[in-house]
Design an enzyme around this catalytic site. Structure first.
Site: not given
Ligand SMILES: C#CCCCC(=O)N[C@@H](Cc1ccccc1)C(=O)N[C@@H](CC(C)C)B(O)O
Length: 197
Positions: A1-2
């Site tokens: 995830t970002t």
């Protein structure tokens, strides 16, 4: 995830990729990691999908109950500390790294990051998830306070795109939500890839 949250003049923009993975398998390439906690407050989720869904459900419920009882909108600080209490008090059972960000009349646009251990930090801007390591320096060099909404949204997308390129756990589309006193405005960039793309 970002995930990332960038305050700007009059509000804050939150941004996330859309990949949910189990090892190298992409379980969902169009996940929505930007969850509305109240009218002007959003949470950016990283870590366990299940844990962060449960946590945001609880905080959404508590904030909604509070607004019904008081007829008022909660502050971002209140939402962040509710989330922090849940994460800290259950730290041995959770894997949740979240950013709570939004607008309120007291503090304007504000950003709180809550770490896996349950510490809550207010920051000028925040980034999180596995992809955030690739863009910390980019944001340190390019973030400025009091940007316009469009400048903040563009920087968020640029940073998220770089992280999605380098991080195997980030990908899919880039989702953003811009939050101001006028309300919330969601968009996404990318998508239309071929099913095997
Ligand atoms: C489907 C399924 C099973 C697990 C899905 C699942 O939680 N994936 C996690 C990675 C992870 C974490 C902890 C245990 C296992 C697997 C994931 O993709 N997290 C992303 C954010 C969430 C909100 C979508 B990101 O941090 O990469």
């Amino acid at each position: 995830t970002t995930i990332l949250a960038l305050p700007f003049d009059g509000g804050v923009v939150v941004c996330a990729d859309s990949r949910t993975s189990t090892g190298s398998y992409v379980a969902n390439r169009v996940s929505d990691k930007l969850v509305q906690l109240s009218e002007y407050i959003y949470c950016c989720r990283s870590g366990s999908a299940a844990d962060t869904q449960a946590l945001t459900d609880y905080v959404h419920y508590f904030l909604n109950q509070w607004s019904l009882d008081t007829g008022r909108q909660p502050t971002v600080k209140t939402a962040a500390h509710l989330m922090r209490r849940l994460i800290y008090n259950n730290k041995d059972q959770l894997q949740a790294g979240v950013i709570v960000a939004g607008w309120d009349p007291v503090d304007g646009g504000s950003v709180y990051t809550i770490t896996l251990g349950g510490s809550c930090l207010e920051l000028p801007f925040a980034t999180g998830g596995s992809g955030s390591i690739f863009i910390a320096g980019l944001l340190d060099s390019e973030f400025r306070p009091n940007m316009s909404k469009d400048e903040a949204r563009s920087l968020a997308k640029k940073a998220c795109a770089h992280a999605m390129t380098r991080d195997g756990s980030s990908g899919g589309v880039i989702r953003t939500v811009a939050i101001t006193s006028e309300g919330v405005d969601r968009d996404y960039t990318g998508g239309n890839e071929l099913p095997f793309g």
